[in-house]
Design an enzyme around this catalytic site. Sequence first.
Site, PDB file in Angstrom:
ATOM      1  CE  LYS A 167      -2.188   1.791   3.776  1.00  0.00           C
ATOM      2  NZ  LYS A 167      -2.078   3.252   3.808  1.00  0.00           N
ATOM      3  CG  ASP A 218      -4.692   4.727   1.798  1.00  0.00           C
ATOM      4  OD1 ASP A 218      -5.838   5.164   1.614  1.00  0.00           O
ATOM      5  OD2 ASP A 218      -4.161   4.629   2.921  1.00  0.00           O
ATOM      6  NE  ARG A 244       2.523   2.290  13.015  1.00  0.00           N
ATOM      7  CZ  ARG A 244       1.721   3.110  13.677  1.00  0.00           C
ATOM      8  NH1 ARG A 244       2.218   4.019  14.486  1.00  0.00           N
ATOM      9  NH2 ARG A 244       0.415   3.016  13.536  1.00  0.00           N
ATOM     10  CB  THR A 268     -10.568   4.978  12.268  1.00  0.00           C
ATOM     11  OG1 THR A 268      -9.323   5.211  11.605  1.00  0.00           O
ATOM     12  CG2 THR A 268     -11.239   3.762  11.674  1.00  0.00           C
ATOM     13  CG  ASP A 285     -12.076  17.639  -6.681  1.00  0.00           C
ATOM     14  OD1 ASP A 285     -13.010  18.417  -6.971  1.00  0.00           O
ATOM     15  OD2 ASP A 285     -10.894  17.992  -6.607  1.00  0.00           O
ATOM     16  CE  LYS A 320      -7.698   7.191   3.942  1.00  0.00           C
ATOM     17  NZ  LYS A 320      -6.277   6.860   3.903  1.00  0.00           N
TER      18      LYS A 320
END
Length: 231
Positions: free
Chosen positions: A32, A59, A211, A119, A64, A61
């Site tokens: 990603k 990714d 991570r 989130t 518009d 997002k």
Amino acid sequence: MGKDVIIACDFAGAEQTFAFLQRFGERRPFVKIGMELFYAAGPAIVPALRERGHRVFLDLKLHDIPNTVKKAMAVLSNLGADMVNLHAAGTVEMMQAAIEGLTRPDGTRPLLIAVTQLTSTGEEQMRRQLLIDRPMEEVVLTYAANARAAGLDGVVCSPLEAGAVHAALGPGFLTVTPGVRFAGGDVGDQRRVTTPEQAAALGADYIVVGRPITAAEDPAAAYERCVREFV
Ligand code: C5P
């Protein structure tokens, strides 16, 4: 469409990313690329990763007006992305335009996934700032239903929400889920986490893991552990 582990390559540049991926030997994980790396390294990082044999989730997002999203999606599709995303808040019309833009002349297109509510947004912020006076679950499921109505393939959500999404929208509507940690691992800034095994049991289709793999002493071993527990 198989279940898979996607590594969040949250690095500052292309060089670091390729050095990291070199540690996987012959393995070519699904990766990603987020806004930071995409803006720093430039679009060329996508074909470069594809040529090395990786699948790429962009990714970015998008959100518009429909025409702009359609044209931007065509550019991302031509780069060879395998999965891209947008904000469902952009409306069903914007999401339909995105699909049109993504669809290549041969009829193929990257998977298109919607973000419902970030989130990082809480119910209180939603009510006071966005003037959305409904429970979070209702908002998430309604946005997900809009995404499916527009022809999208799935949503980004917590593994803890994957069951509700599948119950409401069917098992074929994909759930792409971050917030994954090994049992006993460092949670960091994530709040509601599951292990890869729990994510699988909850029905997640793809887990996005950063991570726990990128910061591991042996990233390839951490990745293999993730795959073993999840797939
Ligand atoms: O390092 P970690 O495993 O927490 O990385 C998770 C990845 O998923 C990051 O790239 C993060 O930006 C992304 N993400 C997330 N939660 C969301 C959406 C995306 O953690 N709701």
